[in-house]
Structure formats: structure tokens, C-alpha cells
Design an enzyme around this catalytic site. Structure first.
Site, short mmCIF file in Angstrom:
data_model
loop_
_atom_site.label_atom_id
_atom_site.label_comp_id
_atom_site.label_asym_id
_atom_site.label_seq_id
_atom_site.Cartn_x
_atom_site.Cartn_y
_atom_site.Cartn_z
N CYS A 90 0.81 -1.21 0.00
CA CYS A 90 0.00 0.00 0.00
C CYS A 90 0.86 1.28 0.00
O CYS A 90 1.51 1.58 -0.99
CB CYS A 90 -0.96 -0.06 1.17
SG CYS A 90 -2.35 1.06 1.03
N HIS B 260 -3.74 -4.71 1.61
CA HIS B 260 -3.08 -4.04 2.71
C HIS B 260 -2.85 -4.98 3.89
O HIS B 260 -3.33 -6.11 3.91
CB HIS B 260 -3.81 -2.75 3.11
CG HIS B 260 -4.86 -2.94 4.13
ND1 HIS B 260 -5.45 -1.90 4.77
CD2 HIS B 260 -5.43 -4.05 4.63
CE1 HIS B 260 -6.34 -2.36 5.61
NE2 HIS B 260 -6.36 -3.65 5.56
#
Ligand code: ZN
Lengths: 268, 430
Positions: free
Chosen positions: A102, A207
Site C-alpha cells: 500500500c 493491505h
């Protein structure tokens, strides 16, 4: 952190470095180090996990580096420190494997937006750039088609990638990079693809503990270090149950990306 | 919603209100009653909303002639509100919203049902501190901690600290009771004129690594914490907890609490500090704390068929850090339940921030809608586990386990909505 030798002795543990978990690690990112370590241990391969906090020197001789997700402010600080240290740059030059999650992926690219939307120079270790786009954050389940890694030794099959995404910004892969897969559910890079891979540096919008749900991706990273033949089968029954359930949930749009957290605040 | 005074026993409240406020209260009650009749719940929140539609200043009116104390935090606000209510109830009539309806509508509903001068002990959602403080002009504010809660809205922890800081500067309470060991809380608190600092020895620091004042790094040592870049540092404390002993106003409080664990000593210290700031006698206040044996079902030991279970709640990594203190000792099997509904946060990635390894060799049954996430977490933690479909089958698996001890209640630790499900399963709150 004491200084480390620049080359690894031939018989020693696989060395995994978690970079700046105090700055980049807001989303259970520590899970990835645990997944990688256990998958080595279960195969009888020794592993050494090193945590490098902000302000500490970055060793350049480890085998695998983990860069986690984070918020805007810490993201800029991490970039500054990594740029000054150059430890990660030297490690990548030496062939180290990197998994960047991310915000970690964003700062490893050529450019990324900071909290004010100003474009900042990234570390240039991933051939991509991230732009701020005028649309709501992508928050929800992410599911891809069958993912693949093309390597000089051949194609590595990763299966569909499944996870959660929570990010703003659109990432544009450069010509020297490959993507991991096409999107089935969710946003990913923002152009129908997910992930950016340049050499052995892998970035993803899955993530947090991305490897928990994606054991084949974990094994691909480890295979780069210990060789594909050392990647023996493991009992992944729990993980298969989770994958089956989450892939179905994504297809059912159980957690379709929502507008933003403000919507939740309006709940009773 | 439970108020210390029931509507039937409360004359006088509405006669002191303006006509519009009186109408608002009456309409809210009617809607709440209707909601209960159609079994929509207690109806207090929706009733409060209707009241506020009619009179948006109702909270100010309802608190005009009372002493108000606000309790807020990510973790422990419900328990601390209950403890403080109990401590103050030994010396004065109180009204509280301690069942968790902690935004303005729930607070209005609780206050409307009580005497106009009862001291209000209000649990307030972190995001509502600003507006509730402004409306009530609370004399006393208690701020325990700020940490990540539901992951998909966490970027807000720092913004919350900023909101608190602005609120305290704009509407300074007479006394602020604040956690000296939480840098986010301390930074927000420093603008207040009169602060009672509580040294909690908070062990969970993962959410405060970056300095809220300058984004520098916060260094934590055994002695406290300090920013490596600016002069923000741990304030000198007025109330301290050392090895479970609470030192306050020159006295040490060593008595046992009915509620278990280190975290509840901390909650009790905040309750005592606030009670003392509000003029209560400490010994009397401490006697009040002992009346609290469970909080909205938390720590309740309940009968389920022929088995006893103990209900524990842990909503987030900081909460689990405290709950694991209770789970790491015994060797009997236990049940852990995780959901990921809106109130829990849709993303249970935080499971990887919890050191479930502390459970050790205990056999764990994973349940809840996200039991498979839990199972994978346990698999990688080398924790002996199995997955079950529901609480009943989990209990059955525990009872068949060789390490099951029928003389001990089975621990069932759950996050928010899973806990609510289990509480309902054993007969609810009352
Ligand atoms: Zn600072």
C-alpha cells in the site's frame, strides 16, 4: 541495530527485515513477517527476523525487506529516512527481495502524493508512479483473477489474490514493471490491474497482512531466496478455508467499497 | 438505557424546562415507547433523536442545572463511567447513560428521564466530546486513551486528538483528568487550565509512536516517554498506579476490586481521581467501586445449559492486550469469537497486531463470522485451535477436550458484535 556484514555467509538463516514498523505498520503488517518466518521454519529453514525502527541504520545485506502501509505523515518521513540511508537501495542492487504494501508501494515508486496532494519524489525502486485522483478512498475487499509472476526462470502461479484494500491514489505501472493480476472485485491500481513488480521488488494494494490469505505469493518471495525446490508443501487447510470464504464474500460484494468512513459515522 | 431515576419517580424535571424543550422530551418518550412496543429495541436513541429534531438545544437545557462529568476514550469508557457512577452514587443522586448509547441522542434520552439536578455521569463517544462538552459545559472531563479501533477509519486517531485539544481550549472544564502515559491524550489535554494527571503505566504504545505535536519520534522508556524532536514529554503525575496500588491525594488504595485485571485498576484510578475532583470522599467512593461486578455484561459468569461461561469483551488491539492478561494464566480451553460488522470494523487485519501467542498451550475454539481469519492467525501463531460454527458447538468441543475443567467457567472472549450476540444468548443485560 549493530552494523551487519555486507555479505551473508553461505549457510545461515534467511534474514527478513521489517522496515520502520513504527512509521509504516498501521494495518497488521507485522503479519507478513510472521507468515514468512513460519513458512520457513515449518520447512526446517532457519530464519532471522530483524526489526528496524525509524532512526536506526538500514542493513543492506538481508534477504527480504518488508515495507508496510501507513498514513500520510509517516509515509513522507519514511521516504526521507530511506533516501538518506540508501541501505534499501544497496540491498535491492544486491538482489534482495522486497514486499511493499500500500503506502509502502507508493513511496517505492518514482513519485507519490503527500497529505496535501503535492507530488513527492519516491525512492525509485519500483517502476511506477502514484497520482492523487479526485475520487473516494478505495475501501473494501479486493479480489483478482489468477495472479502470475513472470521471472527469467518461468511463470510462477500465485492463484487469485484476496485481501482488503484501503487507499487513495491511482498507481500507474511503468514499462519496466509487470502487474500481478487483473481486478475481479475492488479498485487495485485503479486501471483494472493490481500490484507492481520490478525485478524482485513487489508492491501491492492488498493491505496489512497480505500474505496471510495469499500463501502462494509468500512462497514465491521465499522461493526467490531459498530456491523453488526448497518450497515443499505445507498444511494450508485453514488458509484454504479462509480463501474460499473470502473469495465468495468478495464476489457477493459483502464488503463492496464504501464511500468513506464518514458514512459509518452517520450510523445510529 | 438505564437511568438512576426511573421516569415514574421523577417529578419536577419537565416543569423547569421551556415549553419547546418540554414538547421535545414528551415526543421523544412517545417515540421511544412506540419503538419498544414494536420491539425495535429500547427506543432511547431514536426517541432522543426525535427530541433533538424538535429542540436542538435540548442537551444544554437538560444539563443547565446539573453537575456534569464526561468520560471518553477508545477503551474503558463504559467501565469507567460505571465505576465513577457507582463511586459518586454513595454521596449524591446520579444519572448516567452507561449502557453505551454515548452520542447526543442517547445522552438526551437518559437525562430526560431523570431529576433535573442529578449529577450526570456521561459516557461520550470519542467523536462527540466536542459537541457534548460545548452543550453541557461539563465541570469535569475524564480522558483515558486513544488508540486505533475499527481499522478502516483509523487515520482519524490523530485527528481525534486534535479535536479534543480544540474542544478543551474552547470549552475548558474546571478539572480535566487525563492519562499521562498516552502521548495523544497528553498532548490534547495540555491546553486545559487544571489537569489531574493519572500515571497508568499504559503498556500499549503502538498507536502513538509519532509525536502529535511535531510528527517526531516518541521514545518510550520505563520512566515515561518524550518526543525526540520537540519538548512534548510525559507530565508529572498526580495519581499513580504501581503494582496495582493506587496512590491518590496522599492516600494509597490497596483494596481488591470486583472487576478483574490490571486494566480495571486503571479504570478505577480514573474514577477515583474524577470523584475526588468532584468533592467525593475517597474511602466512600472506593466502597462504591466494589459494587460493580460486571459492566453491561462484561465479566459476567452465565449459565449456558449445564455449563458456566465467562463473557469477556475486547474490541481492538489495545483491548486485547489487556484481555490477554486474563487469558494467559490458566490451561483450560477457551473460546474466541470475531465478527467484522460495521460496529466492529469490516477489516480484521488487526488480529495480526494482537499477541495471541500469549494464550500459550491453551486449546482455543474459534467462532464468529470471521472464525477463519482467526484460525489462520492461530495457525501462524502455532496455537492449538479448531473452528466451530457457533457458541453451542464451541462449548461442546471445549467440554470434550481433555484439558476441560468443569469447576471453572469457560472463558468466551469476543469482539463487539460477537459479544452482544453472546450476551443476548445468555439472557441479555438486565
Ligand atoms: Zn514532538
Amino acid at each position: 541495530m549493530t552494523s551487519l556484514p555486507t555479505t551473508r555467509p553461505t549457510v545461515s538463516a534467511v534474514r527478513i527485515v521489517s522496515l520502520y514498523p513504527d512509521l509504516l505498520g498501521t494495518y497488521g503488517d507485522g503479519g507478513n513477517a510472521l507468515v514468512l518466518s513460519r513458512r520457513l521454519e515449518w520447512r526446517g529453514i532457519a530464519v532471522e527476523h530483524i526489526t528496524v525502527d525509524a532512526g536506526e541504520p538500514v542493513p543492506d545485506s538481508a534477504d527480504l525487506y518488508l515495507v508496510g502501509g501507513g498514513e500520510d505523515g509517516p509515509q513522507v518521513q519514511a521516504t526521507r529516512e530511506l533516501e538518506q540511508s540508501q541501505g534499501l537501495h544497496r540491498a535491492v542492487d544486491n538482489g534482495a527481495v522486497v514486499l511493499a504494501i500500500c503506502a509502502g508501494m507508493q513511496i517505492l515508486g518514482h513519485r507519490f502524493p503527500d497529505a496535501n496532494g503535492t507530488s513527492r519524489t519516491g525512492l525509485g525502486l519500483l517502476d511506477c508512479e502514484t497520482l492523487r485522483v479526485d475520487r473516494p478512498r478505495a475501501v473494501g475487499e479486493l479480489l483478482t483473477t489468477r495472479a502470475q509472476l513472470a521471472t527469467p526462470e518461468g511463470i510462477i502461479e500465485l492463484g487469485p489474490l484476496t485481501g482488503f484494500e484501503n487507499h487513495a491514489g491511482r498507481t500507474i505501472p511503468g514499462s519496466r514493471s509487470q502487474t500481478l493480476a487483473s481486478i475481479e472485485v475492488g479498485e487495485g491500481n485503479g486501471d483494472g490491474t493490481e500490484g507492481v513488480v520490478t525485478g524482485k521488488v513487489v508492491g501491492t494494494y492488498l493491505h496489512g497482512p497480505a500474505l496471510a490469505r495469499n500463501p502462494l505469493l509468500a512462497d514465491a518471495l521465499l522461493g526467490w531466496i531459498v530456491g523453488a525446490s526448497a518450497i515443499t508443501p505445507l498444511d494450508d487447510a485453514d488458509i484454504e478455508s479462509l480463501r474460499t470464504e473470502r473469495i465468495q464474500a468478495a464476489r457477493d460484494h459483502e464488503l463492496a467499497p464504501r464511500r468513506s468512513w464518514r458514512d459509518i459515522l452517520r450510523r445510529s | 438505557m438505564t437511568a438512576a431515576t426511573t421516569p415514574a419517580s421523577k417529578p419536577g424535571q419537565t416543569t423547569t424546562l421551556r415549553p419547546r424543550a418540554r414538547l421535545a422530551v414528551a415526543a421523544g418518550r412517545l417515540v421511544a415507547w412506540g419503538s419498544r412496543v414494536v420491539r425495535f429495541g429500547t427506543g432511547s436513541v431514536i426517541g432522543g433523536r426525535v427530541s433533538l429534531l424538535i429542540d436542538k438545544n435540548l442537551l444544554s437545557e437538560l444539563t443547565a442545572s446539573r453537575n456534569v462529568v464526561i468520560v471518553s476514550a477508545t477503551n474503558g469508557k463504559t467501565t469507567t463511567t460505571k465505576l465513577l457512577s457507582s463511586a459518586l452514587a454513595t454521596s449524591r443522586p446520579i444519572v448516567s447513560n452507561w449502557l453505551g448509547a454515548n452520542m447526543t441522542p442517547g445522552i438526551v434520552a437518559a437525562l430526560a428521564a431523570a431529576n433535573a439536578t442529578d449529577t450526570a455521569v456521561l459516557e461520550v463517544d470519542e467523536r462527540w466530546v466536542d459537541s457534548v462538552l460545548r452543550a453541557t459545559q461539563a465541570n469535569t472531563v475524564v480522558l483515558l486513551n486513544l488508540s486505533r479501533d475499527q481499522l478502516d477509519r483509523t487515520q482519524e486517531v490523530r485527528k481525534l486528538a486534535e479535536q479534543w485539544r480544540v474542544a478543551l481550549a474552547t470549552t475548558p472544564p474546571r478539572t480535566l483528568v487525563a492519562n499521562a502515559d498516552d502521548p495523544l491524550v497528553a498532548w490534547a489535554a495540555l491546553v486545559a487550565p487544571n489537569i489531574v494527571w493519572v500515571g497508568t503505566g499504559q503498556e500499549w504504545t503502538a498507536d502513538a509512536a509519532g509525536c502529535p505535536a511535531c510528527s517526531g519520534r516518541i521514545d518510550f522508556t520505563d520512566a515515561g516517554w518524550a518526543c525526540s524532536r520537540c519538548d512534548l514529554q510525559r507530565p508529572l503525575v498526580d495519581v499513580a498506579i504501581t503494582d496495582g496500588v493506587i496512590a491518590i491525594d496522599g492516600k494509597t488504595i490497596t483494596g481488591e476490586l470486583a472487576l478483574p485485571g490490571r486494566v480495571n485498576r486503571v479504570n478505577a484510578a480514573f474514577a477515583l481521581a474524577a470523584a475526588s475532583a468532584m468533592g467525593a470522599d475517597l474511602d466512600q467512593a472506593f466502597d462504591g467501586l466494589d459494587d460493580v461486578r460486571e459492566v453491561a455484561g462484561r465479566y459476567r459468569v452465565a449459565q449456558l445449559g449445564n455449563t458456566r461461561i465467562r463473557l469477556l469483551l475486547a474490541k481492538n488491539p489495545a483491548g486485547w492486550h489487556e484481555a490477554l492478561e486474563l487469558l494467559e494464566g490458566p490451561s483450560t480451553p477457551l473460546v474466541i469469537a470475531i465478527n467484522a460488522r460495521i460496529a466492529d470494523g469490516h477489516d480484521p487485519s488487526w488480529l495480526w497486531d494482537v499477541a495471541y501467542e500469549r494464550i500459550g498451550q491453551r486449546f482455543v475454539v474459534a467462532i464468529g463470522e470471521r472464525r477463519h481469519d482467526l484460525a489462520v492467525r492461530f495457525r501462524y501463531g502455532n496455537i492449538n485451535h479448531i473452528v466451530a460454527d457457533d457458541l453451542e458447538s464451541a462449548i461442546e468441543l471445549v467440554r470434550q477436550s481433555p484439558s476441560y475443567d468443569p469447576t471453572m467457567p469457560i472463558d468466551v472472549a469476543s469482539n463487539y458484535t460477537a459479544f452482544q450476540d453472546h450476551l443476548e444468548h445468555v439472557g441479555g443485560v438486565l
